[in-house]
Every structure is written in C-alpha cells, then in structure tokens.
Design an enzyme around this catalytic site. Structure first.
Site, PDB file in Angstrom:
ATOM      1  N   ARG A   1      58.885  55.646  24.079  1.00  0.00           N
ATOM      2  CA  ARG A   1      58.113  55.864  25.503  1.00  0.00           C
ATOM      3  C   ARG A   1      59.043  56.894  26.273  1.00  0.00           C
ATOM      4  NH1 ARG A   1      57.858  50.247  27.976  1.00  0.00           N
ATOM      5  NH2 ARG A   1      59.424  49.886  26.206  1.00  0.00           N
TER       6      ARG A   1
ATOM      7  N   LYS B   1      57.523  58.199  29.455  1.00  0.00           N
ATOM      8  CA  LYS B   1      57.414  57.353  30.471  1.00  0.00           C
ATOM      9  C   LYS B   1      58.648  57.060  31.290  1.00  0.00           C
ATOM     10  CE  LYS B   1      57.885  52.122  30.974  1.00  0.00           C
ATOM     11  NZ  LYS B   1      57.108  51.569  31.912  1.00  0.00           N
TER      12      LYS B   1
ATOM     13  N   LYS C   1      38.517  52.078  34.405  1.00  0.00           N
ATOM     14  CA  LYS C   1      38.823  52.074  32.728  1.00  0.00           C
ATOM     15  C   LYS C   1      38.067  53.187  32.101  1.00  0.00           C
ATOM     16  CE  LYS C   1      37.355  48.379  30.811  1.00  0.00           C
ATOM     17  NZ  LYS C   1      38.131  48.474  29.557  1.00  0.00           N
TER      18      LYS C   1
ATOM     19  N   ILE D   1      46.210  31.562  42.791  1.00  0.00           N
ATOM     20  CA  ILE D   1      45.677  31.602  41.238  1.00  0.00           C
ATOM     21  C   ILE D   1      46.686  31.375  40.246  1.00  0.00           C
ATOM     22  CG2 ILE D   1      44.802  33.545  40.083  1.00  0.00           C
ATOM     23  CD1 ILE D   1      43.233  33.003  42.717  1.00  0.00           C
ATOM     24  N   GLY D   2      47.841  31.186  40.636  1.00  0.00           N
ATOM     25  CA  GLY D   2      48.543  30.496  39.474  1.00  0.00           C
ATOM     26  C   GLY D   2      50.048  30.891  39.469  1.00  0.00           C
TER      27      GLY D   2
ATOM     28  N   GLU E   1      36.038  43.379  30.628  1.00  0.00           N
ATOM     29  CA  GLU E   1      36.640  44.611  29.836  1.00  0.00           C
ATOM     30  C   GLU E   1      35.917  45.183  28.619  1.00  0.00           C
ATOM     31  OE1 GLU E   1      40.633  45.157  29.442  1.00  0.00           O
ATOM     32  OE2 GLU E   1      41.098  44.770  31.615  1.00  0.00           O
TER      33      GLU E   1
ATOM     34  N   CYS F   1      39.966  39.091  37.518  1.00  0.00           N
ATOM     35  CA  CYS F   1      40.230  39.937  38.286  1.00  0.00           C
ATOM     36  C   CYS F   1      39.112  41.036  38.374  1.00  0.00           C
ATOM     37  CB  CYS F   1      41.623  40.886  37.508  1.00  0.00           C
ATOM     38  SG  CYS F   1      42.924  39.852  36.988  1.00  0.00           S
TER      39      CYS F   1
ATOM     40  N   GLU G   1      38.927  38.900  42.736  1.00  0.00           N
ATOM     41  CA  GLU G   1      39.582  39.639  43.457  1.00  0.00           C
ATOM     42  C   GLU G   1      38.357  40.037  44.301  1.00  0.00           C
ATOM     43  OE1 GLU G   1      42.060  42.688  41.767  1.00  0.00           O
ATOM     44  OE2 GLU G   1      41.200  44.191  42.801  1.00  0.00           O
TER      45      GLU G   1
ATOM     46  N   HIS H   1      48.069  43.208  45.499  1.00  0.00           N
ATOM     47  CA  HIS H   1      48.494  44.512  44.803  1.00  0.00           C
ATOM     48  C   HIS H   1      49.520  45.145  45.936  1.00  0.00           C
ATOM     49  CE1 HIS H   1      45.277  43.414  42.576  1.00  0.00           C
ATOM     50  NE2 HIS H   1      45.980  43.762  41.538  1.00  0.00           N
TER      51      HIS H   1
HETATM   52  N1  GLN Z   1      46.794  32.740  36.396  1.00  0.00           N
HETATM   53  C1  GLN Z   1      47.446  34.048  36.164  1.00  0.00           C
HETATM   54  C2  GLN Z   1      48.270  34.535  37.278  1.00  0.00           C
HETATM   55  O1  GLN Z   1      48.291  33.880  38.285  1.00  0.00           O
HETATM   56  C3  GLN Z   1      46.267  35.161  36.381  1.00  0.00           C
HETATM   57  C4  GLN Z   1      46.513  36.429  36.161  1.00  0.00           C
HETATM   58  C5  GLN Z   1      45.388  37.416  36.135  1.00  0.00           C
HETATM   59  O2  GLN Z   1      44.391  36.951  36.543  1.00  0.00           O
HETATM   60  N2  GLN Z   1      45.708  38.694  35.510  1.00  0.00           N
HETATM   61  O3  GLN Z   1      49.377  35.249  37.264  1.00  0.00           O
HETATM   62 ZN    ZN Z   2      43.680  38.352  38.471  1.00  0.00          ZN
END
Ligand code: GLN
Ligand code: ZN
Length: 758
Positions: free
Chosen positions: A15, A18, A114, A432-433, A606, A645, A667, A696
């Site tokens: 890399r 990078k 993508k 979300i976690g 995806e 996402c 999202e 983000h």
């Molecule tokens: N549960 C994961 C987090 O909160 C979900 C991550 C994701 O959607 N990419 O990080």
């Molecule tokens: Zn997400």
C-alpha cells in the site's frame, strides 16, 4: 495465443501509494516525492507483468485516486467551484476527490458511487451547463511515453466515451447526451495523439454495456463509436467490456470497425452463448476474459480450455485475458507468510493470475495440452477434495424447508404483543450499535492480539467500557440501549474470526476507494458456529440496566458480501450456512433473556445484480430468505431489528419489508426523504428508524433541526411506526461530538413526543 490483462492494482503490494498520498496530503511529502513513488510503482507493475509473460500491458490504469476522475480531468470536466480554488492540477484533482478546506476556499468532494458490482467506488464526474469538454489532460500520453522509455510498449486504457457519459451527472439544464458531440471530438483527439506517439493498441473500457440498455442508449453508443473510430488511423481499438455480458448490444459491437473486442466469460452468463449464436467477425481479435479478475481462487484450466476450444471455432484470433481489471484482486501470495501452502496452492492473487495466463498460453499452444505439466498439476488440484466438508452443516442446509423461513405469528400480531410487552414511549430512541472507538479501546484489542495483556485483562477492560457506555446512555435518556461494540473492529472480521470455515490474510488488501483498502476474509469451507460468540458481553451489558439491551449481530448477506466467497458452491448455499450459524446465536441470545436483537445487513444492497431481470432470480430470492432464516425461530415477544447503511432501497422496498424484521434503521439524513414517501406509498409494515443525523460528519446536530426532521418524517409515517436514531454506528466519531449529539436527539424526541400526546 497471446496474453493480456485489462488493468492491474495500483496501490502497491504494501500500500505504498496509500501511505505516500496520505503523507503528501498531510504536508509531509513533496509533490516530486509523491510522483516518484507513483512512477516507481508503475515501473514495478509493468516489470512484474513482463516477467510473468504478459504480452499486452496496460498503461494509464494507474491513478492517484480514481480512473473515472482521471477521465473527467482529462476531458476538462472540472466544476467551477474547484477551478475557483486556483490550485495546481494535482491539488485541484485531490480537491475534487476529497474536498478542500484551506486558504483557497472550502468545497466538498464530488459524489462517490459503487463501481458496478464491485466494492470499488468511483468519483462521479459533474458536468455543468457551461463545461467545455475537450481534451486538456496529458496523463494517458505521459504514462504511455514513460513506459516506452522503459522499453515497454503498452496498451493505454481509458474509460470509454459511452460509459463516461452514462456515469457522469449533469447539474444544469443539459443532459449528458447534449455533450456527446464534444466528447466524441475529444476521444477522436485522443486517438490522433496516440497515432502520433506510435501506439499500436488502445483500450476503451465500456462496462456500462453490460447493464440493461434502452434503445436510446444503443443509438448513443453507435453514434459515439461510429464517429470516434473515424479517427483511429493506424491504431487498433479494443473495446473492453466486463462485469457481465453484452446481450443488449452484441450485434452493434461486433459490427463496428474495431480491431479487438473484450468479453467477459466469467461473469458474463450469456457471453459464450452470444458468440455461438451470432458468431464473431473474422479479422477481429477476441480478448477472452477467462481468468477471473475479482476472485482469489486458482483458475480451473480444464473449464477454461473448454471455453477456449468452443471459441476457437468462431475466432482465429484469441487473446487470453482477465474477466476485468485485476484492480479488484489482492496483489500477491508472496506477501502471505502465515498462510500454509496447503491453502495457498488453491489461491491466485493478481500476480499469480498473470502466471496463470502465461500457463494457459503455453498449454493452449501445444498439440497435446493434457500432457503439459502445468495442466496436469491444475487438474489434480481441482480433482482432489480441498477440505473436510462439515457434513452436518451441509445436511442442515439441505434439510431446510419452506417453513423454516417463515416467522410466526405474522408481523401485525407480533407488533401488538411487543407494544404491550415493551411499553416503550412513542418514538423510542436508540443507537445503531457502536460507540466511539477511542485510542484506548483500539489499543486494548491490539494489546490482546499481540499478547501484551491476558484475556482476563482484555475482557475486564471491555466490561468497564460497557459499564461506562450503559451509564452514559441511561444518563442521556435513551430508551433502547446497546453495549457499544468495543470488542469489535470490523464487524465481518469479528464474526468471521469466531465462526469456523473462514481464512484470514495478512496483506490481501483490495482498493475500496481513493486511498482506502479493505482486507476481506476468505470463505474457505463450510461455515458453522462451534460456540456462542456475543452472549457473554451482551448478557453482562443487560445485567447493568433495567432498560432493554439490544443483542448485536451481523447478518449472513453482509458477512458473505464483504468476504471472498467460495466458488465450488453457490452464494446461496454459503449464505444459508452463515444464516444457520447466526441463527444459533440469535436463539442463544433469546434463551439468555435478551429481548431485542439487531441483525445488521449493512451491505444487503451491494451485490444486487447489474441487470434488473436478475435481481430476484440471482439474488433477492435467496438473500432475503437467508435473513429470515436467521430470526424465524424466535418467539413473538422477541423484537428483531435490522440496520442498513444507505437508504437507496426504494426500488427493492417490498423485498426489504419481506425481511420481516420488526424494526429497521437506516441512513437517511443525507437523502431528501424520498424514501419516507416511498415507505408510505407502499404501505411498509416494518417499524422504521430513518437516521436523524449524519454520523459521517463531526458536526453536532441541534435539537431543533432533529425536531424538524422528525416532524417531516411524521407527515408520512404514523408515530407508532417511528424510531429515533442516528444514521449508523458511532465508532468513527469522538465522544466530544457523540454525547451532545445524542443529548439533542433525546431532547428532540421527547419534545416531539409531548406535542403528539394530547
Ligand atoms: N452495528 C454496527 C455499528 O454500529 C453497524 C455498522 C454498519 O452499519 N456498517 O457499528
Ligand atoms: Zn450503517
């Protein structure tokens, strides 16, 4: 028979590009030093290709960020706001790629999307009404000349004019087609200049041809090429397609005055059939993409030779090539010192794929291919059984019945039961976690990995973090809590490492976008779960609070999509194996008293096939059931959440509802809420938590703006269906912005709630 490749990875085996680019952007490296690194990489890559016996070497496949952006800059497609920064060319280029904030101004980056069905992302060129498209850049010519000075005559590669226009977006009143004439002139000029430089071949990449094409698309394509090719002079033009077959325009393509046509025999399901049915024009060279450019597995020579034997009946001029650019494969097995040879012999990364092409060439040029040692060895490899199958896993998958994919009772009844049981307020708040991955959280993991601390120390630290996180969420006043994911780095890596059947590499990086690379795990065998994975931490987290703690898992489709899949069984089969493993984890969580379980399917969209007609038969028909299998065994009282996402799922909205989760978070803060309208129109049954702020960005959203967002959502969503949460996990954020953001989120939800209650 000769050999060619469509393109090669560029970031460097270690890399290097990078790191050099990032250093340059931080001001720690000069422009000249960055250019030197780039030139050295290009030289190494050409040499590697030469040494491995490749006849047609690409140039201009190098890029500092993205080839689509390179094409835009080449054609003067630079929006005014970047031009106005008055930066030099390279810095203007990086400003378009990454945004710019500094002495010369403040602009956001161009959009990124993508790249077809890969995990690579390209920069979307933006054409303004007054953009004057013309050939202004020199990159392809410079790199051609650079290679020539090294004694190598390359085949320059440029994104084709059709694909460029299909992927570019216009910002004013004009449409991309309005710019076709200028684009044609510019491409004709490219051909003129390469004529002057003495190039023998040029490759125009046209992956957009494998998509569903309309009659207008085909008219545009014909117009572009019939005009551009008038300028070809003595250059041989190769029209390169990949990521599928060109069933909508095969006749048009073969009728053009091209010297070569590149077809994908790996992902192009109909490619062989198209050649057989329509023939291949005499005098043209068929660049046969028979070595998979995307996977990590060795080529099955027997199968490839069968394809080539068929093709020989239709074309006298065949060049052995890759199915797409090797950009999507990791560099080389040479960098994998920990992986045993018994595994390695089954793999071919980019460099090994070069020698496969050379071996195939040797095999195909002899009279008795079956006697060539390379052939014999390859055949032996594919005949032997690669690993010990997990008979019980395979049996469990084949024993699955329709009923296993259906959760009872139906959603409406579960919703009633759960509303009564959980007694959550209207507009429940949750996250979300993941919570911020601070430096100490990361070093706890790495210290444990490197043996610097014991398992007990490692676990105790995580428990402390969980306790802090729970206390914080209670203080903020969130309704449904999470444990914070301090034990996880990348979620797919986390589950992969704890399931049986995966392999991990040291250096098998693949470029995802710009300077970012990912290192997907490899699905080697049958997937199974030999012991619980998340139970201890989740049960511990639940023991700290009287509120509901979400179990936190990753779904089978996402685990599969972010790994290198097997090729000896179908994606469906692998997905079902993973689903059964995660299902066992779900049932264990439930048995241990966890009432709400979130199963993330971040990457579900995806791998949606490029052609609409394939969406269901090739993908959704197994991907959605695989998710349902994970949760169909839980009680009505257990609430299943999922998270995706991006909200780009308007076109598969019914399939998302069909996942039959109880709640989905996604999202939405950066989109224009069209998704909310779509949910409303289709009578979406699943409860929804469209993200109310963008994670983000480090920006702290005010309670006021979250309130406004919620009221907007409530115009189209019944309050009983709406959850309040951020866009995605918080792991990339710091505590400094996370805490006030969540406080504002809770304040906003409480205020809106009050206004709803009479
Ligand atoms: N549960 C994961 C987090 O909160 C979900 C991550 C994701 O959607 N990419 O990080
Ligand atoms: Zn997400």
């Amino acid at each position: 028979m000769k050999t060619a490749i469509t393109g090669y990875p560029r970031v460097g085996t270690l890399r290097e590009l990078k790191f050099a680019t990032e250093k340059y952007l931080e001001g720690g490296l000069s422009k000249a030093e960055l250019q030197d690194t780039a030139a050295l990489l290009r030289k190494n890559h050409w040499q590697t290709q030469k040494e491995n016996g490749i006849d047609f070497l690409p140039s201009n496949d190098f890029s500092f960020y993205d080839n689509m952006l390179d094409a835009a800059v080449l054609l003067n497609v630079v929006p005014k706001r970047y031009h106005d920064l008055r930066l030099d060319r390279l810095d203007e280029y990086f400003a378009m790629a990454r945004g710019y904030q500094g002495a010369n101004g403040d602009v956001k980056a161009l959009a990124m999307k993508k790249w077809f069905n890969t995990n690579y992302h390209y920069i979307v060129p933006e054409i303004e009404d007054d953009t004057r498209i013309s050939l202004v850049g020199t990159k392809p010519f410079d790199e051609f000349t650079e290679a020539k000075s090294l004694g190598i005559t390359t085949k320059p590669v440029i994104i084709g004019a059709f694909t460029f226009l299909k992927l570019a977006k216009t910002t004013g009143n004009k449409t991309p087609v309005d710019f076709a004439a200028d684009v044609i002139t510019a491409y004709a000029e490219i051909l003129n200049q390469f004529n002057d430089l003495g190039a023998e071949w040029i490759q125009f990449d046209e992956p957009a041809l494998v998509m569903d094409l309309t009659a207008d698309d085909i008219i545009l394509f014909n117009k572009i090429y019939s005009e551009i090719l008038l300028a070809k002079g003595s250059i041989k033009v190769l029209l390169q397609t990949y990521f599928g077959d060109i069933r909508d325009c095969y006749q048009e393509v073969v009728s053009l005055p091209l010297a070569g046509i590149g077809l994908d025999f790996v992902e192009g399901q109909n490619t062989l059939e198209l050649v057989k049915r329509n023939g291949f024009p005499a005098g043209k060279i068929l660049f046969a993409g028979v070595v998979n450019g995307k996977n990590i597995w060795r080529n099955n020579y027997d199968k490839t030779m069968n394809i080539l034997a068929e093709l020989k009946k239709f074309s006298a001029g065949i060049v052995l090539s890759t199915s797409c650019s090797l950009l999507h494969a990791p560099y080389s097995l040479k960098n994998e010192s920990a992986l045993a040879d018994e595994y390695k012999k089954y793999f071919a990364f980019a460099e090994e794929k070069l020698s496969e092409l050379a071996e195939l060439k040797r095999i195909m040029s002899g009279d008795r291919p079956a006697e060539i040692p390379e052939y014999i060895e390859n055949a032996r490899l594919f005949k032997a059984s690669r690993f010990h199958p997990e008979v019980s896993v395979q049996a469990a998958v084949s024993a699955l019945e329709q009923e296993d994919f259906i959760r009872h009772p139906a959603f409406e009844e579960r919703e009633k039961i759960q509303k009564a049981l959980f007694n959550l307020p209207l507009l429940p708040t949750t996250t979300i976690g993941s919570f911020p991955q601070t430096r100490e959280v990361k070093s706890n993991r790495s210290n444990y990995k490197n043996g610097k601390i014991t398992f007990e120390q490692y676990t105790r630290f995580n428990q402390e973090k969980i306790a802090e996180c729970v206390a914080l969420q209670e203080k903020i006043g969130l309704d449904v809590l999470v444990h914070g994911e301090f034990e996880r780095n990348d979620m797919v890596e986390y589950f992969g490492e704890r399931l049986d059947g995966f392999l991990f590499t040291e250096k098998a990086w693949v470029q995802s976008y710009g300077t970012r690379c990912v290192k997907p795990p490899i699905i080697w065998g049958d997937i199974s779960r030999s012991r619980p994975i998340t139970i201890d931490y989740i049960v511990y987290a639940q023991s700290l609070t009287r509120k509901y703690m979400k179990g936190m898992l990753t779904g089978p489709v996402t685990i599969l999509n972010w790994s290198f899949p097997r090729e000896d069984i179908s994606l469906q089969e692998s997905a079902l194996q993973i689903a059964l493993a995660i299902r066992a984890e779900v049932l264990d969580l439930e048995a241990n008293g966890i009432k709400i379980i979130q199963i993330d399917e971040a990457a579900l969209r995806e791998k949606l096939p490029l052609r609409k007609s394939d969406w269901h038969s090739e993908y959704l028909d197994w991907a959605i059931p695989a998710f349902r299998l994970v949760h169909s065994g839980v009680k009505a009282q257990t609430q299943i959440h999922t998270h995706m996402c991006y909200s780009e799922f308007s076109d598969i909205i019914r399939d998302i509802d069909d996942m039959d989760a109880d709640v989905i978070t996604f999202e939405a803060s950066r989109s224009d809420l069209t998704i909310i309208n779509v949910l409303n129109q289709c009578g979406f049954k699943t409860e929804v938590g469209p993200g109310v702020y963008d994670i983000h960005s480090p920006r702290i959203p005010s309670a006021e703006e979250i309130k406004i967002a919620l009221f907007k959502m409530l115009e189209k969503t019944p309050p009983e269906k709406l959850w309040v949460n951020p866009d995605c996990g918080l792991k990339t954020r710091g505590n400094a912005e996370t805490v006030p953001s969540l406080e504002n989120l809770v304040d906003a939800a409480q205020e809106v709630r009050r206004s709803l209650q009479p």
